[in-house]
Design a protein around this motif. Structure first.
Motif, mmCIF file in Angstrom:
data_model
loop_
_atom_site.group_PDB
_atom_site.id
_atom_site.type_symbol
_atom_site.label_atom_id
_atom_site.label_comp_id
_atom_site.label_asym_id
_atom_site.label_seq_id
_atom_site.Cartn_x
_atom_site.Cartn_y
_atom_site.Cartn_z
ATOM 1 N N ASN A 309 0.848 -1.200 0.000
ATOM 2 C CA ASN A 309 0.000 0.000 0.000
ATOM 3 C C ASN A 309 0.881 1.247 0.000
ATOM 4 O O ASN A 309 0.867 2.054 0.917
ATOM 5 C CB ASN A 309 -0.906 -0.026 1.239
ATOM 6 N N SER A 539 4.480 -7.925 9.373
ATOM 7 C CA SER A 539 3.133 -7.706 9.902
ATOM 8 C C SER A 539 2.616 -6.288 9.668
ATOM 9 O O SER A 539 1.404 -6.063 9.676
ATOM 10 C CB SER A 539 3.104 -8.020 11.401
ATOM 11 N N VAL A 540 3.522 -5.334 9.475
ATOM 12 C CA VAL A 540 3.090 -3.947 9.244
ATOM 13 C C VAL A 540 3.192 -3.552 7.766
ATOM 14 O O VAL A 540 2.919 -2.410 7.404
ATOM 15 C CB VAL A 540 3.944 -2.955 10.086
ATOM 16 N N ASN A 542 1.352 -4.147 5.317
ATOM 17 C CA ASN A 542 0.095 -3.806 4.634
ATOM 18 C C ASN A 542 -0.410 -2.417 4.999
ATOM 19 O O ASN A 542 -1.408 -1.950 4.436
ATOM 20 C CB ASN A 542 -0.988 -4.844 4.966
ATOM 21 N N LYS A 543 0.261 -1.764 5.936
ATOM 22 C CA LYS A 543 -0.152 -0.419 6.325
ATOM 23 C C LYS A 543 0.268 0.602 5.260
ATOM 24 O O LYS A 543 1.241 0.376 4.538
ATOM 25 C CB LYS A 543 0.468 -0.043 7.673
ATOM 26 N N PRO A 544 -0.443 1.711 5.177
ATOM 27 C CA PRO A 544 -0.096 2.710 4.157
ATOM 28 C C PRO A 544 1.288 3.303 4.382
ATOM 29 O O PRO A 544 1.648 3.668 5.505
ATOM 30 C CB PRO A 544 -1.183 3.783 4.333
#
Length: 580
Positions: A309, A539-540, A542-544
Protein backbone atom coordinates in the motif's frame (compact mmCIF):
# COMPACT_ATOMS: atom_id res chain seq x y z
CA UNK A 1 10.21 36.21 -133.20
CA UNK A 2 7.42 36.10 -130.98
CA UNK A 3 7.93 37.24 -127.32
CA UNK A 4 5.96 35.51 -124.78
CA UNK A 5 4.32 37.71 -122.26
CA UNK A 6 3.29 36.83 -118.75
CA UNK A 7 0.96 38.57 -116.46
CA UNK A 8 2.60 39.58 -113.17
CA UNK A 9 0.48 39.05 -110.24
CA UNK A 10 1.20 41.38 -107.32
CA UNK A 11 0.19 40.36 -103.85
CA UNK A 12 -2.09 42.82 -102.14
CA UNK A 13 -0.82 44.80 -99.19
CA UNK A 14 -1.23 43.12 -95.78
CA UNK A 15 -1.10 39.51 -94.76
CA UNK A 16 -1.56 36.92 -97.38
CA UNK A 17 -4.25 34.36 -97.30
CA UNK A 18 -1.65 31.62 -96.96
CA UNK A 19 0.13 33.45 -94.10
CA UNK A 20 -3.15 33.86 -92.31
CA UNK A 21 -3.85 30.21 -92.75
CA UNK A 22 -0.48 29.31 -91.30
CA UNK A 23 -1.04 31.49 -88.29
CA UNK A 24 -4.42 29.93 -87.76
CA UNK A 25 -2.80 26.54 -87.29
CA UNK A 26 -2.41 25.56 -83.59
CA UNK A 27 1.05 26.02 -82.04
CA UNK A 28 0.96 24.01 -78.79
CA UNK A 29 4.41 24.82 -77.44
CA UNK A 30 4.02 28.55 -77.92
CA UNK A 31 0.52 28.56 -76.38
CA UNK A 32 1.67 26.61 -73.29
CA UNK A 33 4.64 28.85 -72.63
CA UNK A 34 2.41 31.86 -73.05
CA UNK A 35 -0.06 30.46 -70.52
CA UNK A 36 2.71 29.74 -68.01
CA UNK A 37 4.16 33.19 -68.50
CA UNK A 38 0.74 34.75 -68.05
CA UNK A 39 0.09 32.78 -64.86
CA UNK A 40 3.49 33.73 -63.44
CA UNK A 41 2.86 37.40 -64.16
CA UNK A 42 -0.57 37.10 -62.59
CA UNK A 43 0.93 35.71 -59.38
CA UNK A 44 3.55 38.45 -59.31
CA UNK A 45 0.96 41.13 -59.80
CA UNK A 46 -1.54 39.62 -57.32
CA UNK A 47 -1.63 41.95 -54.40
CA UNK A 48 -0.85 40.38 -51.04
CA UNK A 49 -3.41 41.41 -48.44
CA UNK A 50 -2.30 43.95 -45.90
CA UNK A 51 -3.66 43.17 -42.42
CA UNK A 52 -3.10 44.41 -38.93
CA UNK A 53 -1.22 42.45 -36.31
CA UNK A 54 -4.47 42.34 -34.33
CA UNK A 55 -6.20 40.51 -37.17
CA UNK A 56 -3.30 38.04 -37.32
CA UNK A 57 -3.73 37.41 -33.59
CA UNK A 58 -7.49 36.97 -34.01
CA UNK A 59 -7.18 34.49 -36.87
CA UNK A 60 -4.50 32.51 -35.03
CA UNK A 61 -6.66 32.44 -31.90
CA UNK A 62 -9.56 31.07 -33.94
CA UNK A 63 -7.22 28.41 -35.33
CA UNK A 64 -6.21 27.49 -31.77
CA UNK A 65 -9.84 27.15 -30.71
CA UNK A 66 -11.02 25.20 -33.76
CA UNK A 67 -8.03 23.07 -34.77
CA UNK A 68 -5.89 22.49 -31.69
CA UNK A 69 -8.15 22.01 -28.68
CA UNK A 70 -9.65 18.58 -29.28
CA UNK A 71 -8.87 17.39 -25.74
CA UNK A 72 -10.55 20.44 -24.24
CA UNK A 73 -13.70 20.20 -26.36
CA UNK A 74 -14.17 16.46 -25.82
CA UNK A 75 -13.86 16.94 -22.06
CA UNK A 76 -15.83 20.18 -21.71
CA UNK A 77 -18.63 19.58 -24.21
CA UNK A 78 -19.28 15.86 -24.77
CA UNK A 79 -22.46 16.63 -26.79
CA UNK A 80 -21.73 19.85 -28.71
CA UNK A 81 -24.98 19.96 -30.71
CA UNK A 82 -27.09 19.43 -27.62
CA UNK A 83 -24.89 21.81 -25.60
CA UNK A 84 -24.65 24.38 -28.41
CA UNK A 85 -25.06 27.33 -26.10
CA UNK A 86 -22.19 26.21 -23.86
CA UNK A 87 -20.11 25.42 -26.97
CA UNK A 88 -20.61 28.92 -28.33
CA UNK A 89 -19.88 30.43 -24.95
CA UNK A 90 -16.63 28.48 -24.54
CA UNK A 91 -15.57 29.26 -28.12
CA UNK A 92 -15.91 32.98 -27.46
CA UNK A 93 -14.08 32.70 -24.12
CA UNK A 94 -11.22 30.62 -25.50
CA UNK A 95 -10.70 32.74 -28.59
CA UNK A 96 -10.91 36.03 -26.71
CA UNK A 97 -8.66 34.70 -23.94
CA UNK A 98 -5.90 33.91 -26.40
CA UNK A 99 -6.44 37.27 -28.13
CA UNK A 100 -6.00 38.98 -24.78
CA UNK A 101 -2.93 36.95 -23.86
CA UNK A 102 -1.22 37.38 -27.23
CA UNK A 103 -2.28 41.01 -27.51
CA UNK A 104 -0.27 41.72 -24.38
CA UNK A 105 2.94 39.95 -25.37
CA UNK A 106 3.34 40.48 -29.15
CA UNK A 107 3.69 43.50 -31.42
CA UNK A 108 3.91 43.93 -35.20
CA UNK A 109 7.69 43.43 -35.24
CA UNK A 110 7.55 39.95 -33.70
CA UNK A 111 4.00 38.85 -34.46
CA UNK A 112 4.87 36.54 -37.36
CA UNK A 113 7.73 34.58 -35.76
CA UNK A 114 5.92 34.33 -32.42
CA UNK A 115 2.67 33.10 -33.97
CA UNK A 116 4.59 30.66 -36.16
CA UNK A 117 6.27 29.10 -33.15
CA UNK A 118 2.98 29.01 -31.24
CA UNK A 119 1.03 27.42 -34.09
CA UNK A 120 3.56 24.61 -34.52
CA UNK A 121 4.11 24.12 -30.77
CA UNK A 122 0.36 24.11 -30.14
CA UNK A 123 -0.22 21.55 -32.89
CA UNK A 124 2.40 19.26 -31.31
CA UNK A 125 1.07 19.83 -27.79
CA UNK A 126 -2.48 19.06 -28.94
CA UNK A 127 -1.27 15.85 -30.56
CA UNK A 128 0.43 14.52 -27.42
CA UNK A 129 -2.47 15.61 -25.21
CA UNK A 130 -4.94 13.78 -27.42
CA UNK A 131 -2.76 10.69 -28.02
CA UNK A 132 -1.80 10.08 -24.37
CA UNK A 133 -4.45 11.96 -22.39
CA UNK A 134 -1.93 14.22 -20.68
CA UNK A 135 -2.48 17.60 -19.01
CA UNK A 136 -0.05 20.47 -19.47
CA UNK A 137 0.63 22.05 -16.10
CA UNK A 138 3.90 23.43 -14.70
CA UNK A 139 5.12 20.01 -13.53
CA UNK A 140 4.45 18.40 -16.90
CA UNK A 141 6.18 21.25 -18.73
CA UNK A 142 9.15 20.95 -16.38
CA UNK A 143 9.21 17.27 -17.22
CA UNK A 144 9.19 18.10 -20.96
CA UNK A 145 11.95 20.71 -20.66
CA UNK A 146 14.18 18.28 -18.77
CA UNK A 147 13.59 15.36 -21.13
CA UNK A 148 16.86 14.15 -22.58
CA UNK A 149 17.54 13.55 -26.27
CA UNK A 150 17.00 9.81 -26.04
CA UNK A 151 13.55 10.21 -24.50
CA UNK A 152 12.61 12.83 -27.09
CA UNK A 153 13.66 10.60 -29.98
CA UNK A 154 11.37 7.84 -28.73
CA UNK A 155 8.39 10.19 -29.05
CA UNK A 156 9.28 11.30 -32.59
CA UNK A 157 6.95 9.05 -34.59
CA UNK A 158 5.53 9.43 -38.08
CA UNK A 159 2.16 10.39 -36.61
CA UNK A 160 3.64 13.81 -35.79
CA UNK A 161 3.48 14.69 -39.50
CA UNK A 162 -0.29 15.16 -39.29
CA UNK A 163 -0.31 17.97 -36.67
CA UNK A 164 2.72 19.63 -38.27
CA UNK A 165 1.01 19.61 -41.68
CA UNK A 166 -2.13 20.99 -40.08
CA UNK A 167 -0.13 23.85 -38.58
CA UNK A 168 1.73 24.69 -41.80
CA UNK A 169 -1.43 25.89 -43.57
CA UNK A 170 -2.17 28.78 -41.17
CA UNK A 171 1.59 29.46 -40.94
CA UNK A 172 1.77 29.81 -44.75
CA UNK A 173 -1.19 32.21 -44.73
CA UNK A 174 0.43 34.15 -41.92
CA UNK A 175 3.64 34.75 -43.87
CA UNK A 176 1.83 35.48 -47.14
CA UNK A 177 0.07 38.49 -45.69
CA UNK A 178 1.69 41.88 -45.16
CA UNK A 179 1.54 43.75 -41.86
CA UNK A 180 -0.22 47.09 -41.82
CA UNK A 181 1.98 49.91 -40.60
CA UNK A 182 0.68 52.49 -38.19
CA UNK A 183 2.15 55.29 -36.18
CA UNK A 184 3.06 54.42 -32.61
CA UNK A 185 0.23 56.53 -31.22
CA UNK A 186 -2.41 55.01 -33.49
CA UNK A 187 -1.03 51.48 -33.01
CA UNK A 188 -1.26 51.93 -29.22
CA UNK A 189 -4.88 53.06 -29.43
CA UNK A 190 -5.82 50.18 -31.72
CA UNK A 191 -4.12 47.67 -29.44
CA UNK A 192 -5.89 49.02 -26.36
CA UNK A 193 -9.21 48.80 -28.18
CA UNK A 194 -8.34 45.22 -29.21
CA UNK A 195 -7.57 44.22 -25.63
CA UNK A 196 -10.72 45.91 -24.35
CA UNK A 197 -12.79 44.12 -26.98
CA UNK A 198 -11.22 40.81 -25.97
CA UNK A 199 -12.22 41.37 -22.36
CA UNK A 200 -15.73 42.32 -23.49
CA UNK A 201 -16.07 39.17 -25.59
CA UNK A 202 -14.95 37.05 -22.63
CA UNK A 203 -17.69 38.66 -20.52
CA UNK A 204 -20.24 38.07 -23.28
CA UNK A 205 -19.16 34.43 -23.51
CA UNK A 206 -19.56 33.98 -19.76
CA UNK A 207 -22.97 35.69 -19.71
CA UNK A 208 -24.31 33.49 -22.53
CA UNK A 209 -24.07 30.40 -20.34
CA UNK A 210 -22.89 31.57 -16.95
CA UNK A 211 -24.45 28.71 -14.97
CA UNK A 212 -22.90 26.00 -17.17
CA UNK A 213 -19.52 27.75 -17.35
CA UNK A 214 -19.29 28.19 -13.57
CA UNK A 215 -20.38 24.58 -13.04
CA UNK A 216 -17.71 23.37 -15.46
CA UNK A 217 -14.94 25.35 -13.77
CA UNK A 218 -16.11 24.29 -10.31
CA UNK A 219 -16.49 20.57 -11.04
CA UNK A 220 -13.63 20.16 -13.52
CA UNK A 221 -10.97 22.53 -12.28
CA UNK A 222 -8.30 20.52 -14.07
CA UNK A 223 -9.84 21.42 -17.43
CA UNK A 224 -7.75 24.61 -17.51
CA UNK A 225 -4.73 22.40 -18.20
CA UNK A 226 -6.34 21.41 -21.51
CA UNK A 227 -6.74 24.92 -22.95
CA UNK A 228 -3.97 25.15 -25.54
CA UNK A 229 -1.74 27.20 -25.88
CA UNK A 230 -2.73 29.09 -22.72
CA UNK A 231 -1.90 26.03 -20.62
CA UNK A 232 1.74 25.75 -21.61
CA UNK A 233 2.27 29.52 -21.79
CA UNK A 234 1.09 29.93 -18.19
CA UNK A 235 3.05 26.83 -17.15
CA UNK A 236 6.20 28.15 -18.83
CA UNK A 237 5.94 31.43 -16.94
CA UNK A 238 5.64 29.52 -13.65
CA UNK A 239 8.64 27.34 -14.46
CA UNK A 240 10.79 30.33 -15.41
CA UNK A 241 9.78 32.26 -12.30
CA UNK A 242 10.57 29.26 -10.08
CA UNK A 243 13.91 28.56 -11.77
CA UNK A 244 15.16 31.52 -13.85
CA UNK A 245 17.64 30.73 -16.65
CA UNK A 246 21.31 31.07 -15.84
CA UNK A 247 23.69 29.60 -13.35
CA UNK A 248 21.89 27.76 -10.59
CA UNK A 249 22.68 28.53 -6.98
CA UNK A 250 24.14 25.78 -4.84
CA UNK A 251 21.47 23.93 -2.86
CA UNK A 252 20.99 25.17 0.68
CA UNK A 253 22.32 22.83 3.38
CA UNK A 254 20.03 20.68 5.54
CA UNK A 255 20.77 18.35 8.43
CA UNK A 256 23.93 20.15 9.47
CA UNK A 257 23.63 18.44 12.85
CA UNK A 258 23.82 14.97 11.25
CA UNK A 259 26.10 12.49 13.00
CA UNK A 260 26.28 8.71 12.87
CA UNK A 261 25.93 6.80 16.12
CA UNK A 262 29.05 4.86 17.11
CA UNK A 263 28.88 1.27 15.93
CA UNK A 264 30.14 -1.90 17.52
CA UNK A 265 33.63 -2.82 16.42
CA UNK A 266 32.38 -6.37 15.92
CA UNK A 267 29.91 -5.59 13.14
CA UNK A 268 30.76 -5.18 9.49
CA UNK A 269 30.16 -1.93 7.64
CA UNK A 270 26.63 -1.64 6.24
CA UNK A 271 25.75 -1.34 2.57
CA UNK A 272 22.27 -0.19 1.63
CA UNK A 273 21.37 -0.40 -2.06
CA UNK A 274 18.39 1.78 -2.91
CA UNK A 275 16.91 0.85 -6.29
CA UNK A 276 14.74 3.66 -7.67
CA UNK A 277 12.37 2.08 -10.16
CA UNK A 278 10.89 3.86 -13.15
CA UNK A 279 7.19 3.89 -14.04
CA UNK A 280 6.29 0.57 -12.38
CA UNK A 281 2.80 0.63 -10.95
CA UNK A 282 1.47 -1.39 -8.02
CA UNK A 283 -1.48 -2.69 -10.02
CA UNK A 284 0.78 -4.86 -12.23
CA UNK A 285 2.98 -6.15 -9.40
CA UNK A 286 2.44 -9.84 -8.74
CA UNK A 287 3.43 -9.50 -5.06
CA UNK A 288 0.45 -7.15 -4.68
CA UNK A 289 -1.97 -9.76 -6.03
CA UNK A 290 -1.70 -9.17 -9.79
CA UNK A 291 -2.80 -12.31 -11.64
CA UNK A 292 0.21 -12.43 -13.95
CA UNK A 293 3.62 -13.64 -12.78
CA UNK A 294 5.54 -10.38 -13.03
CA UNK A 295 7.65 -11.07 -9.91
CA UNK A 296 8.36 -14.82 -10.02
CA UNK A 297 11.89 -14.56 -8.61
CA UNK A 298 11.14 -12.07 -5.85
CA UNK A 299 8.22 -14.26 -4.75
CA UNK A 300 10.66 -17.04 -3.83
CA UNK A 301 13.22 -14.98 -1.88
CA UNK A 302 13.06 -15.71 1.88
CA UNK A 303 12.77 -12.68 4.12
CA UNK A 304 11.65 -10.29 1.36
CA UNK A 305 9.04 -7.82 2.63
CA UNK A 306 6.54 -6.35 0.16
CA UNK A 307 4.75 -3.12 1.10
CA UNK A 308 1.45 -3.44 -0.72
CA UNK A 309 0.00 0.00 0.00
CA UNK A 310 2.64 2.47 -1.16
CA UNK A 311 2.00 5.87 -2.76
CA UNK A 312 4.37 8.08 -4.77
CA UNK A 313 5.11 11.73 -4.10
CA UNK A 314 4.32 12.69 -7.68
CA UNK A 315 3.13 11.34 -11.00
CA UNK A 316 6.38 12.11 -12.84
CA UNK A 317 10.10 11.63 -12.24
CA UNK A 318 10.67 15.38 -12.28
CA UNK A 319 8.43 15.75 -9.22
CA UNK A 320 8.80 12.50 -7.32
CA UNK A 321 12.58 12.01 -7.44
CA UNK A 322 13.55 15.25 -5.63
CA UNK A 323 10.54 14.83 -3.35
CA UNK A 324 11.35 11.31 -2.12
CA UNK A 325 14.87 12.36 -1.10
CA UNK A 326 13.66 15.50 0.68
CA UNK A 327 12.66 15.90 4.34
CA UNK A 328 9.71 18.05 3.23
CA UNK A 329 8.02 15.41 1.08
CA UNK A 330 4.43 15.43 -0.12
CA UNK A 331 2.80 16.13 3.24
CA UNK A 332 4.46 19.56 3.29
CA UNK A 333 4.96 19.84 -0.44
CA UNK A 334 6.77 22.94 -1.58
CA UNK A 335 8.39 22.46 -4.96
CA UNK A 336 10.64 25.50 -4.69
CA UNK A 337 11.77 24.61 -1.18
CA UNK A 338 12.55 21.02 -2.17
CA UNK A 339 14.60 22.00 -5.22
CA UNK A 340 16.52 24.75 -3.45
CA UNK A 341 17.73 22.52 -0.60
CA UNK A 342 20.04 19.54 -0.30
CA UNK A 343 18.79 15.96 -0.16
CA UNK A 344 19.00 12.83 1.97
CA UNK A 345 22.30 11.96 0.26
CA UNK A 346 23.92 15.17 1.50
CA UNK A 347 22.72 14.52 5.06
CA UNK A 348 24.14 10.98 4.97
CA UNK A 349 27.40 12.24 3.53
CA UNK A 350 27.61 14.85 6.26
CA UNK A 351 27.01 12.16 8.86
CA UNK A 352 29.88 10.03 7.58
CA UNK A 353 28.04 7.64 5.20
CA UNK A 354 29.57 7.37 1.73
CA UNK A 355 27.11 7.73 -1.15
CA UNK A 356 27.16 6.86 -4.85
CA UNK A 357 24.48 7.44 -7.48
CA UNK A 358 24.60 5.03 -10.47
CA UNK A 359 22.27 6.15 -13.23
CA UNK A 360 20.78 4.45 -16.28
CA UNK A 361 18.33 7.22 -17.02
CA UNK A 362 18.26 10.99 -17.24
CA UNK A 363 20.15 11.98 -14.10
CA UNK A 364 19.44 12.51 -10.43
CA UNK A 365 17.43 15.77 -10.84
CA UNK A 366 19.73 17.61 -8.41
CA UNK A 367 19.43 14.98 -5.65
CA UNK A 368 23.13 14.05 -5.88
CA UNK A 369 24.50 17.51 -6.76
CA UNK A 370 28.20 17.69 -5.84
CA UNK A 371 28.33 14.03 -4.77
CA UNK A 372 29.78 10.94 -6.50
CA UNK A 373 27.78 10.11 -9.63
CA UNK A 374 28.21 7.47 -12.32
CA UNK A 375 26.19 7.43 -15.55
CA UNK A 376 26.13 4.01 -17.23
CA UNK A 377 23.47 4.61 -19.88
CA UNK A 378 26.13 5.23 -22.55
CA UNK A 379 28.20 2.16 -21.70
CA UNK A 380 29.71 0.25 -24.63
CA UNK A 381 28.78 -3.21 -23.35
CA UNK A 382 27.84 -5.08 -26.53
CA UNK A 383 25.50 -7.48 -24.72
CA UNK A 384 23.55 -5.04 -22.55
CA UNK A 385 23.68 -1.89 -24.71
CA UNK A 386 22.66 -1.13 -28.29
CA UNK A 387 24.52 2.14 -28.81
CA UNK A 388 21.53 4.22 -27.68
CA UNK A 389 20.25 2.63 -24.48
CA UNK A 390 21.43 0.01 -22.00
CA UNK A 391 19.25 -2.56 -20.28
CA UNK A 392 19.15 -2.28 -16.50
CA UNK A 393 21.50 -5.20 -15.91
CA UNK A 394 24.20 -2.63 -16.60
CA UNK A 395 23.37 -1.25 -13.13
CA UNK A 396 24.04 -4.61 -11.49
CA UNK A 397 27.32 -4.86 -13.39
CA UNK A 398 28.35 -1.39 -12.19
CA UNK A 399 27.31 -2.19 -8.62
CA UNK A 400 29.45 -5.34 -8.66
CA UNK A 401 32.51 -3.34 -9.64
CA UNK A 402 31.92 -0.85 -6.80
CA UNK A 403 31.39 -3.31 -3.96
CA UNK A 404 34.89 -3.06 -2.63
CA UNK A 405 36.10 -3.21 0.96
CA UNK A 406 35.89 0.20 2.56
CA UNK A 407 35.67 1.72 5.98
CA UNK A 408 32.32 2.98 7.07
CA UNK A 409 28.76 2.48 5.89
CA UNK A 410 27.62 3.15 2.31
CA UNK A 411 24.47 3.96 0.36
CA UNK A 412 24.39 3.19 -3.35
CA UNK A 413 21.44 4.37 -5.45
CA UNK A 414 20.63 2.48 -8.65
CA UNK A 415 18.38 4.61 -10.89
CA UNK A 416 16.63 2.35 -13.37
CA UNK A 417 15.34 2.91 -16.88
CA UNK A 418 12.67 0.43 -15.78
CA UNK A 419 9.31 0.65 -17.56
CA UNK A 420 9.87 4.04 -19.12
CA UNK A 421 7.32 4.47 -21.91
CA UNK A 422 6.13 4.55 -24.54
CA UNK A 423 8.88 2.16 -25.74
CA UNK A 424 8.18 -0.54 -23.16
CA UNK A 425 9.28 -3.19 -25.68
CA UNK A 426 12.84 -1.82 -25.64
CA UNK A 427 13.25 -2.10 -21.87
CA UNK A 428 13.95 -5.82 -21.73
CA UNK A 429 16.00 -8.44 -23.63
CA UNK A 430 14.17 -10.87 -25.92
CA UNK A 431 14.38 -13.67 -23.37
CA UNK A 432 11.91 -11.76 -21.17
CA UNK A 433 9.30 -11.56 -23.91
CA UNK A 434 6.87 -13.77 -22.00
CA UNK A 435 3.51 -12.00 -22.39
CA UNK A 436 2.49 -12.08 -26.04
CA UNK A 437 2.05 -10.31 -28.33
CA UNK A 438 3.75 -7.14 -27.06
CA UNK A 439 3.25 -3.72 -28.60
CA UNK A 440 6.48 -3.01 -30.46
CA UNK A 441 5.82 0.53 -31.62
CA UNK A 442 6.45 3.84 -29.82
CA UNK A 443 3.15 5.03 -31.31
CA UNK A 444 0.74 3.48 -28.82
CA UNK A 445 -2.20 4.46 -31.01
CA UNK A 446 -1.17 1.70 -33.42
CA UNK A 447 -1.40 -1.02 -30.74
CA UNK A 448 -4.22 -2.64 -28.83
CA UNK A 449 -4.42 -1.99 -25.10
CA UNK A 450 -3.78 -5.68 -24.51
CA UNK A 451 -0.50 -5.64 -26.43
CA UNK A 452 0.58 -2.46 -24.62
CA UNK A 453 -0.02 -4.18 -21.27
CA UNK A 454 1.91 -7.23 -22.51
CA UNK A 455 4.99 -5.13 -23.29
CA UNK A 456 4.64 -3.28 -19.98
CA UNK A 457 4.40 -6.53 -18.00
CA UNK A 458 7.45 -7.94 -19.80
CA UNK A 459 9.39 -4.87 -18.63
CA UNK A 460 8.10 -5.39 -15.06
CA UNK A 461 9.23 -9.01 -15.29
CA UNK A 462 12.71 -7.76 -16.20
CA UNK A 463 12.72 -5.47 -13.14
CA UNK A 464 11.97 -8.56 -11.04
CA UNK A 465 15.10 -10.13 -12.55
CA UNK A 466 17.20 -7.01 -11.83
CA UNK A 467 16.13 -6.93 -8.19
CA UNK A 468 16.71 -10.66 -7.71
CA UNK A 469 20.18 -10.37 -9.26
CA UNK A 470 20.97 -7.41 -6.98
CA UNK A 471 19.99 -9.42 -3.91
CA UNK A 472 22.01 -12.39 -5.17
CA UNK A 473 25.04 -10.12 -5.60
CA UNK A 474 24.64 -8.72 -2.08
CA UNK A 475 24.27 -12.21 -0.61
CA UNK A 476 27.43 -13.34 -2.38
CA UNK A 477 29.74 -10.62 -1.05
CA UNK A 478 31.33 -10.77 2.37
CA UNK A 479 32.52 -7.21 3.00
CA UNK A 480 29.23 -5.70 4.22
CA UNK A 481 26.03 -6.37 6.08
CA UNK A 482 23.73 -5.62 3.16
CA UNK A 483 20.20 -4.42 2.51
CA UNK A 484 18.16 -3.55 -0.55
CA UNK A 485 15.19 -1.24 -0.79
CA UNK A 486 13.20 -0.92 -4.01
CA UNK A 487 10.54 1.67 -4.73
CA UNK A 488 9.22 2.98 -8.03
CA UNK A 489 9.19 6.74 -8.63
CA UNK A 490 5.62 6.77 -9.99
CA UNK A 491 3.12 4.58 -11.81
CA UNK A 492 1.64 4.57 -15.29
CA UNK A 493 -1.71 4.70 -17.07
CA UNK A 494 -2.21 1.96 -19.64
CA UNK A 495 -5.45 3.03 -21.30
CA UNK A 496 -7.72 3.39 -18.28
CA UNK A 497 -10.20 6.19 -18.99
CA UNK A 498 -8.34 6.91 -22.23
CA UNK A 499 -5.12 7.85 -20.40
CA UNK A 500 -1.62 6.65 -21.21
CA UNK A 501 1.83 7.30 -19.72
CA UNK A 502 1.93 9.55 -16.63
CA UNK A 503 2.30 13.14 -15.42
CA UNK A 504 -1.32 14.03 -14.64
CA UNK A 505 -1.42 16.82 -11.99
CA UNK A 506 -1.18 15.24 -8.54
CA UNK A 507 -4.55 16.47 -7.33
CA UNK A 508 -6.39 14.60 -10.10
CA UNK A 509 -3.87 11.86 -10.94
CA UNK A 510 -5.46 8.39 -11.12
CA UNK A 511 -4.36 5.63 -8.74
CA UNK A 512 -2.53 3.90 -11.59
CA UNK A 513 -0.05 6.79 -11.71
CA UNK A 514 0.44 7.17 -7.95
CA UNK A 515 0.33 3.68 -6.42
CA UNK A 516 3.75 2.06 -6.66
CA UNK A 517 5.48 -1.16 -5.51
CA UNK A 518 7.93 -1.12 -2.63
CA UNK A 519 10.01 -4.06 -1.34
CA UNK A 520 12.69 -4.40 1.32
CA UNK A 521 15.29 -7.11 1.79
CA UNK A 522 17.73 -7.27 4.70
CA UNK A 523 20.46 -9.86 5.07
CA UNK A 524 20.25 -11.90 8.25
CA UNK A 525 23.35 -10.18 9.65
CA UNK A 526 21.95 -6.74 8.85
CA UNK A 527 18.63 -7.37 10.60
CA UNK A 528 20.44 -8.72 13.68
CA UNK A 529 22.94 -5.86 14.02
CA UNK A 530 20.23 -3.29 13.29
CA UNK A 531 17.91 -4.89 15.89
CA UNK A 532 15.05 -5.26 13.39
CA UNK A 533 12.41 -7.95 13.90
CA UNK A 534 11.62 -9.17 10.37
CA UNK A 535 8.40 -10.89 11.40
CA UNK A 536 7.22 -7.61 12.86
CA UNK A 537 8.16 -5.81 9.64
CA UNK A 538 6.09 -8.26 7.59
CA UNK A 539 3.13 -7.71 9.90
CA UNK A 540 3.09 -3.95 9.24
CA UNK A 541 3.79 -4.20 5.50
CA UNK A 542 0.09 -3.81 4.63
CA UNK A 543 -0.15 -0.42 6.32
CA UNK A 544 -0.10 2.71 4.16
CA UNK A 545 3.37 4.04 3.33
CA UNK A 546 4.64 6.61 0.87
CA UNK A 547 7.76 8.23 -0.49
CA UNK A 548 7.65 10.42 2.62
CA UNK A 549 8.80 7.39 4.66
CA UNK A 550 12.02 6.97 2.71
CA UNK A 551 14.01 9.84 4.26
CA UNK A 552 13.66 8.83 7.89
CA UNK A 553 13.73 5.08 7.18
CA UNK A 554 17.17 5.24 5.56
CA UNK A 555 18.49 7.59 8.24
CA UNK A 556 17.36 5.08 10.85
CA UNK A 557 18.71 2.11 8.91
CA UNK A 558 22.16 3.71 8.81
CA UNK A 559 22.01 5.06 12.39
CA UNK A 560 22.35 8.72 11.36
CA UNK A 561 20.99 11.09 13.98
CA UNK A 562 19.59 14.50 13.06
CA UNK A 563 16.65 16.65 14.02
CA UNK A 564 15.25 15.94 10.54
CA UNK A 565 14.67 12.31 11.53
CA UNK A 566 11.01 11.58 12.33
CA UNK A 567 10.48 8.20 14.08
CA UNK A 568 6.85 7.91 12.96
CA UNK A 569 8.00 8.00 9.33
CA UNK A 570 10.65 5.31 9.82
CA UNK A 571 9.05 2.04 8.65
CA UNK A 572 11.59 0.10 10.76
CA UNK A 573 11.11 2.05 14.00
CA UNK A 574 8.19 0.11 15.46
CA UNK A 575 9.95 -3.18 14.74
CA UNK A 576 13.27 -2.42 16.43
CA UNK A 577 13.95 -4.75 19.32
CA UNK A 578 16.11 -2.09 20.95
CA UNK A 579 15.56 1.66 20.76
CA UNK A 580 18.22 4.01 22.00
Amino acid sequence: MLRSSATRITAPHGPSVFGAARRAEPRPATSLSHAVRSSYLAVLTFKRPVVSSELMILMSSIAFSVLFNKSFWSSAVPSPWVQWKLSLSLFLILTALHCLLLGIIVNRWIVKPVLTVLLIATALAAHFMSAYGIYLDADMLRNVLNTDTKESEELMTISLLVPVALALFPVALLWWTQIKRRSIARASLVRLAFLATSVLVILVGVSLSSRDVSSLLRNQREIRYLVTPANYLVALSKVLLAAPPGKKASPLPIGEDAVQKPSSAARKPRLVVLVVGETVRAKNWELNGYARQTTPRLSTIPGLVNFSNSVACGSSTEVSLPCMFSPYGRSNYDQKRIRSHQSLLHVLNRGGVQTLWIDNQSGCKGVCAGLPYLHVGDDQDTVLCNGTRCHDEILVKALASHIIPARGDRLVVLHQLGNHGPNYFERYPDRFKRFMPPCESPDLGKCTVGSIVNAYDNAALYTDHILAETISLLEGQSHYDAAMIYVSDHGESLGENGLFLHGIPYAIAPDEQLEVPMVIWLSAAFSITADIDMDCLKSVANKPVSHDNLFSSILGLLDVETTLYIPNLDVFYSCRTRRD
